[in-house]
Write a protein that holds these residues in place. Structure first.
Motif, PDB file in Angstrom:
ATOM      1  N   GLU A  88       0.863  -1.177   0.154  1.00 50.50           N
ATOM      2  CA  GLU A  88       0.070  -0.030  -0.056  1.00 50.50           C
ATOM      3  C   GLU A  88       0.806   1.300   0.074  1.00 50.50           C
ATOM      4  OE1 GLU A  88      -3.117   2.142   3.192  1.00 50.50           O
ATOM      5  OE2 GLU A  88      -3.244  -0.153   2.754  1.00 50.50           O
ATOM      6  N   VAL A  89       0.301   2.283  -0.789  1.00 55.15           N
ATOM      7  CA  VAL A  89       1.143   3.566  -0.728  1.00 55.15           C
ATOM      8  C   VAL A  89       0.476   4.544  -0.125  1.00 55.15           C
ATOM      9  CG1 VAL A  89       1.877   5.321  -2.532  1.00 55.15           C
ATOM     10  CG2 VAL A  89       1.974   2.923  -3.167  1.00 55.15           C
ATOM     11  N   THR A  90       1.402   5.302   0.888  1.00 55.96           N
ATOM     12  CA  THR A  90       0.695   6.326   1.651  1.00 55.96           C
ATOM     13  C   THR A  90       1.385   7.719   1.469  1.00 55.96           C
ATOM     14  OG1 THR A  90       0.125   4.684   3.289  1.00 55.96           O
ATOM     15  CG2 THR A  90       0.276   6.920   4.005  1.00 55.96           C
ATOM     16  N   HIS A  91       0.894   8.688   1.232  1.00 56.69           N
ATOM     17  CA  HIS A  91       1.614  10.173   0.926  1.00 56.69           C
ATOM     18  C   HIS A  91       1.612  10.526   2.471  1.00 56.69           C
ATOM     19  CE1 HIS A  91       1.645   9.600  -3.169  1.00 56.69           C
ATOM     20  NE2 HIS A  91       0.296   9.311  -3.129  1.00 56.69           N
ATOM     21  N   VAL A  92       2.724  11.188   3.049  1.00 59.87           N
ATOM     22  CA  VAL A  92       3.011  11.925   4.403  1.00 59.87           C
ATOM     23  C   VAL A  92       3.584  13.269   3.794  1.00 59.87           C
ATOM     24  CG1 VAL A  92       4.139  11.869   6.429  1.00 59.87           C
ATOM     25  CG2 VAL A  92       3.694   9.445   5.215  1.00 59.87           C
ATOM     26  N   VAL A  93       2.869  14.166   4.518  1.00 60.42           N
ATOM     27  CA  VAL A  93       3.294  15.584   4.290  1.00 60.42           C
ATOM     28  C   VAL A  93       3.614  16.097   5.584  1.00 60.42           C
ATOM     29  CG1 VAL A  93       2.397  17.870   3.676  1.00 60.42           C
ATOM     30  CG2 VAL A  93       1.485  15.892   2.511  1.00 60.42           C
ATOM     31  N   PRO A  94       4.764  16.942   5.630  1.00 62.26           N
ATOM     32  CA  PRO A  94       5.422  17.266   6.883  1.00 62.26           C
ATOM     33  C   PRO A  94       4.372  18.297   7.501  1.00 62.26           C
ATOM     34  CG  PRO A  94       6.626  18.186   5.009  1.00 62.26           C
ATOM     35  CD  PRO A  94       5.613  17.050   4.502  1.00 62.26           C
ATOM     36  N   GLU A  95       4.272  18.519   8.801  1.00 63.03           N
ATOM     37  CA  GLU A  95       3.383  19.369   9.431  1.00 63.03           C
ATOM     38  C   GLU A  95       4.300  20.607   9.342  1.00 63.03           C
ATOM     39  OE1 GLU A  95       2.286  18.236  13.358  1.00 63.03           O
ATOM     40  OE2 GLU A  95       1.752  16.098  12.984  1.00 63.03           O
TER      41      GLU A  95
END
Length: 191
Positions: A88-95
């Protein structure tokens, strides 16, 4: 940037302008703790994948997502996390960085500060009026000049001290003493 596992080691894959490159996390400014955690996670994920331990798979996936978030924050760029167990691919954006909380407001010591202001006003007022009265005996113009010189000399210091936590009370007292000396000056000269 994408976080993957390749041959029991973590790699970050990204486009550098000329092509897609794999980068070892040790070569990036991530810190020793984060790179060590990434290496450990890659070894555990590979062992779970080979051994087929279904009970540990959710923990490996969760830990990978956490590490992807830490990499995103450390690098300041979004990171795509490819789960080694499920694919599964998840996109993580920095806070965004949180602003520092404002310092707590200190209570204003009105009673102590007012006492310091009154005492400073009395001492400075008596000194300024006394100087003008003494110089008036020589020449009335000297009394006026002394008030002008004292005011011009103390004005910058009083102005700068007006915002300093403790000295603002002294500055207020000196300013009040100067005002009293100017109010008393006509009576001093005419006496």
């Amino acid at each position: 940037m994408e976080l993957r596992i390749r041959d029991d080691r973590p790699v970050l894959v990204g486009h550098d302008g000329t092509g897609v490159r794999e980068v070892d996390p040790d070569s990036l400014p991530l810190g020793h703790d984060l790179t060590g955690a990434l290496r450990e996670w890659a070894r555990v994920a590979t062992a779970v994948d080979r051994g087929g331990a279904d009970s540990a798979a959710p923990m490996v996936s969760r830990r990978g997502a956490q590490l992807a978030g830490r990499v995103a924050e450390a690098m300041g760029v979004p990171v795509t996390y490819v789960d080694p167990v499920s694919g599964e691919v998840t996109h993580v954006v920095p806070e965004p960085p949180r602003p520092a909380p404002p310092p707590p407001a200190e209570p204003v010591p009105w009673s102590t500060g007012s006492a310091v202001t009154v005492i400073t006003m009395a001492i400075s007022g008596v000194a300024f009026i006394g100087l003008a009265a003494t110089l008036r005996e020589t020449n009335a113009l000297l009394a006026l000049v002394s008030n002008v010189v004292i005011t011009a000399g103390l004005a910058p210091s009083v102005w700068l001290a007006r915002r300093v936590v403790v000295w603002r009370w002294v500055a207020a007292g000196v300013a009040a003493g100067l005002a009293a000396s100017w109010l008393a000056l006509p009576f001093t000269i005419l006496a």
